[in-house]
Design a protein around this motif. Structure first.
Motif, short mmCIF file in Angstrom:
data_model
loop_
_atom_site.label_atom_id
_atom_site.label_comp_id
_atom_site.label_asym_id
_atom_site.label_seq_id
_atom_site.Cartn_x
_atom_site.Cartn_y
_atom_site.Cartn_z
N PHE A 167 77.57 93.31 60.83
CA PHE A 167 76.41 93.66 60.01
C PHE A 167 75.21 92.80 60.41
CE2 PHE A 167 75.64 96.14 56.07
CZ PHE A 167 74.25 96.00 56.09
N GLU A 171 74.25 88.82 54.73
CA GLU A 171 75.35 89.52 55.42
C GLU A 171 76.62 89.47 54.56
OE1 GLU A 171 76.25 87.98 59.34
OE2 GLU A 171 78.26 88.84 59.24
N GLU A 229 83.89 98.17 55.37
CA GLU A 229 83.76 97.59 56.71
C GLU A 229 83.41 98.64 57.77
OE1 GLU A 229 86.90 94.78 57.59
OE2 GLU A 229 86.75 95.26 59.72
N SER A 254 73.46 98.92 58.75
CA SER A 254 72.38 98.09 59.30
C SER A 254 71.35 98.96 60.03
CB SER A 254 72.97 97.03 60.25
OG SER A 254 71.95 96.31 60.87
N TRP A 269 79.57 99.12 58.17
CA TRP A 269 78.64 98.00 58.35
C TRP A 269 77.59 98.26 59.43
CZ3 TRP A 269 82.64 93.37 58.40
CH2 TRP A 269 83.11 93.18 57.10
N THR A 270 78.06 98.66 60.61
CA THR A 270 77.13 98.82 61.73
C THR A 270 76.11 99.92 61.44
OG1 THR A 270 78.87 98.11 63.24
CG2 THR A 270 76.98 99.22 64.23
N ASN A 272 76.50 90.17 66.11
CA ASN A 272 76.86 91.35 65.32
C ASN A 272 76.38 92.63 65.98
OD1 ASN A 272 78.43 90.82 63.00
ND2 ASN A 272 76.70 89.82 62.01
N CYS A 306 78.37 92.72 52.86
CA CYS A 306 79.71 93.09 53.32
C CYS A 306 80.69 93.19 52.15
CB CYS A 306 80.21 92.09 54.37
SG CYS A 306 79.35 92.30 55.95
N PRO A 316 83.31 96.22 63.69
CA PRO A 316 82.32 96.26 62.63
C PRO A 316 81.57 94.93 62.51
CG PRO A 316 84.38 97.17 61.87
CD PRO A 316 84.65 96.57 63.22
#
Ligand code: SF4
Length: 224
Positions: free
Chosen positions: A151, A176, A185, A192, A188-189, A139, A180, A149
């Motif tokens: 997570f 996760e 979406e 985190s 997500w990154t 991820n 999510c 994307p």
């Protein structure tokens, strides 16, 4: 994970309210950290993949201290795959678990050369098939090197989302999935990264600074 006397919000809060509370929290964290980014220094997917393998049970700062020498000596998967494992181990020794990590890095690079022509693959399925690459590492690479994307659930994300009662689990894969479901979406990154930054600066394990926490009003675990 969270010891509470009330029934966890995870069970009592509707999906709509969870999404709304999460939205408020991420907005507040974005104000505190306007440019969330991966703290592992890297120039390409290969370097990020190796750095992420090294970051297991180790701080990003420590990883960033060893990777310049590692990539100067072994600049590509092809060269790394041909290296002697003990030479890799010597360079990465200070990151801990260096025998396992050096074995995994060498085997991972060999698989990248053999199965993917020397290029780090860009799907979850292909990444997690590489030696030493779990879902969290995949991820990180997907989100930060390929813009796909993902997570990553690390120790900070796991702890804080339990404290916020967005999850009822300690299992990163389950966390996760649960996160999510309530975060768009495209976020997500960044989400985190934001939880990781919050965990490093404010919601610190065993001594959270609740009195100065910018998301305290949405946190059922706030201690004041
Ligand atoms: S209020 Fe306290 S426990 Fe909740 S997120 Fe903030 S620092 Fe962590």
């Amino acid at each position: 994970m969270t010891a509470t006397l009330h029934e966890s919000l995870f069970y009592t809060e509707s999906r709509t309210r969870k999404k709304s509370r999460m939205r408020s929290i991420l907005r507040a964290l974005r104000t505190a950290f306007p440019a969330p980014a991966c703290a592992l220094q890297h120039d390409d997917p290969f370097q990020l993949l190796v750095a992420t393998i090294l970051s297991a049970q180790c701080t990003d700062e420590r990883v960033n201290m060893v990777t310049p020498a590692l990539f100067a000596r072994y600049p590509t998967p092809e060269v790394m795959a041909e290296a002697r494992q003990e030479d890799i181990a010597e360079i990465i020794r200070s990151t801990g678990f260096f025998q396992n990590k050096s074995r995994n890095i060498k085997a991972c690079c060999a698989a990248i050369v053999e199965k993917h022509g020397g290029k780090v693959p860009s799907t979850m399925e292909e990444l997690t098939a590489l030696p030493g690459v779990g879902r969290k590492t995949a991820n990180v690479v997907l989100g930060n090197a390929f813009g796909v994307p993902g997570f990553p659930v690390d120790t900070h994300v796991r702890r804080i989302t339990n404290l916020l009662e967005f999850t009822d689990s300690d299992n990163p894969e389950i966390i996760e999935r649960q996160l999510c479901e309530i975060i768009p979406e495209k976020d997500w990154t960044d989400a985190s990264h934001l939880f990781i930054l919050h965990g490093r600066t404010t919601c610190i394990a065993r001594r959270p600074k609740c009195d100065e926490c910018g998301i305290g009003k949405w946190c059922p675990s706030q201690r004041v």
